[in-house]
Design a protein around this motif. Sequence first.
Motif, mmCIF file in Angstrom:
data_model
loop_
_atom_site.group_PDB
_atom_site.id
_atom_site.type_symbol
_atom_site.label_atom_id
_atom_site.label_comp_id
_atom_site.label_asym_id
_atom_site.label_seq_id
_atom_site.Cartn_x
_atom_site.Cartn_y
_atom_site.Cartn_z
ATOM 1 N N PHE A 92 0.825 -1.206 0.000
ATOM 2 C CA PHE A 92 0.000 0.000 0.000
ATOM 3 C C PHE A 92 0.861 1.258 0.000
ATOM 4 O O PHE A 92 0.456 2.283 -0.574
ATOM 5 N N PHE A 93 2.038 1.199 0.606
ATOM 6 C CA PHE A 93 2.940 2.342 0.537
ATOM 7 C C PHE A 93 3.384 2.580 -0.908
ATOM 8 O O PHE A 93 3.433 3.726 -1.374
ATOM 9 N N SER A 94 3.682 1.496 -1.636
ATOM 10 C CA SER A 94 4.102 1.626 -3.035
ATOM 11 C C SER A 94 2.964 2.166 -3.898
ATOM 12 O O SER A 94 3.185 3.016 -4.770
ATOM 13 N N ILE A 95 1.738 1.692 -3.648
ATOM 14 C CA ILE A 95 0.590 2.161 -4.434
ATOM 15 C C ILE A 95 0.333 3.640 -4.179
ATOM 16 O O ILE A 95 0.121 4.426 -5.114
ATOM 17 N N VAL A 96 0.340 4.032 -2.905
ATOM 18 C CA VAL A 96 0.108 5.442 -2.568
ATOM 19 C C VAL A 96 1.208 6.322 -3.146
ATOM 20 O O VAL A 96 0.943 7.407 -3.697
ATOM 21 N N LEU A 97 2.457 5.878 -3.052
ATOM 22 C CA LEU A 97 3.574 6.647 -3.604
ATOM 23 C C LEU A 97 3.443 6.798 -5.112
ATOM 24 O O LEU A 97 3.663 7.893 -5.669
ATOM 25 N N ILE A 99 0.638 6.697 -6.897
ATOM 26 C CA ILE A 99 -0.481 7.598 -7.191
ATOM 27 C C ILE A 99 -0.086 9.054 -6.941
ATOM 28 O O ILE A 99 -0.416 9.956 -7.735
ATOM 29 N N VAL A 100 0.630 9.303 -5.845
ATOM 30 C CA VAL A 100 1.053 10.667 -5.532
ATOM 31 C C VAL A 100 1.986 11.209 -6.609
ATOM 32 O O VAL A 100 1.854 12.360 -7.059
ATOM 33 N N LEU A 103 -0.049 12.006 -9.679
ATOM 34 C CA LEU A 103 -0.857 13.208 -9.498
ATOM 35 C C LEU A 103 0.008 14.468 -9.496
ATOM 36 O O LEU A 103 -0.359 15.489 -10.090
ATOM 37 N N VAL A 104 1.160 14.404 -8.838
ATOM 38 C CA VAL A 104 2.055 15.559 -8.803
ATOM 39 C C VAL A 104 2.546 15.906 -10.200
ATOM 40 O O VAL A 104 2.699 17.088 -10.565
ATOM 41 N N ALA A 105 2.779 14.887 -11.011
ATOM 42 C CA ALA A 105 3.275 15.131 -12.361
ATOM 43 C C ALA A 105 2.177 15.596 -13.313
ATOM 44 O O ALA A 105 2.429 16.400 -14.215
#
Length: 405
Positions: A92-97, A99-100, A103-105
């Motif tokens: 879940f840390f990898s998935i959230v990272l 996605i972030v 989104l940032v890009a």
Amino acid sequence: MNKRERFKKALQQPWAAMTFAACAAVVLFLFLSNLRMIGRGIGDLIGFVKPVLIGLIIAYVTDPLVVFFEQKVFRKVRQDTVRRGLGVLLTFFSIVLFIVLILVALIPQLISSVRLFISNLDSYSSAFSGLMQQLNDWASSHNVDISQYTSVGTNAVQLITSRLPKSVDGILNTTITYGKNVFDGVIAVIIAIYFLMDKVRIRKGAHRLWKAIVSDSGYQKSNHFLGRCNEIMIRFILCDLLDGFIIGIANAAFMLVVGYPYIPLISVVVGITNLAPTFGPILGAVIGAGILVLINPWYALVFLIFTIALQTVDGYVIKPKLFGNTLGVPSIGILISIIVFGRMFGAVGVLLSIPFAAIIDYIYKDGILPKLEARRTKRDQEKKERAEVSARERQKGQTERSGKD
């Protein structure tokens, strides 16, 4: 005579079959008469358990990544529960990272693209009106009257350009009302974590219950069938996500080379719509061309030509390499599956139509067809044995008659 024997004897009476058929007809009539109410009730029930279902789907999709981290990254951890927990946490840390980072890009570019698109709506409308006028003049020079069609298109564009900027605030305000869906999503993620953490215990309990219900042979067959279905679904999901990512990157690279605007916006749309089989790429091409045609019609034409070429390469080169022989389903089977499951389950049915078709094809080829062939072979063998017995009896009769003579 006990009650069970009397009940079996009653079922053998002629009136039992007629009573059962009449009751079945009444139940079917009531079911069809209240089909809309039943569907509404099923929909309400699904709404109640929606977070649980979404959590189960999230757990199912992310489980291969958890297993990978368990077996590769944390394989030296001795305790199973600790290893499993670390795998879930890293997943879940990898998935959230991921996605972030996406989104940032993308979000700043998407926002700027949308703002630029809305600010230039008037010039787009003028360009489109000019194009319609040129088309009308060309048709008039060839004695063809298309003024009613061009006026409809011009009026539609003018209506959109006049109302869209006013509707942006309304759209943004409307998104605030989706707080319940966000809350359900958070609950679904939490439920998915619990499912993943207790996966071993849940599987053991389910296997134990199923083994107590069915016979040993049925248990083995069902395990093989569910394992095959799981392999099909996981392979399809992973390959479809990878295929959509490849198509989105290829589209962005092409638009960057030729210098087209709205690269993030159109590439994201093309990559996401490519996840849906058959009709998804068409929808992505139409949306992208619809945006580009307002800037320059030649942009839209070149974009459509590139999209057709890219989808041809994707259909005949990329997807066969990704999916391999796991989903060897005929094209007509996929098309029928998309239509049927799309009408039954909507967008979800369209997304899952290919694995559904692959599972049905697997059931037919490995389940139904072998049984039919075995039954046919058994009938032929019995027919052959009866013919041999009949031939021996005829030969025996002829021998007996010849002995009497």
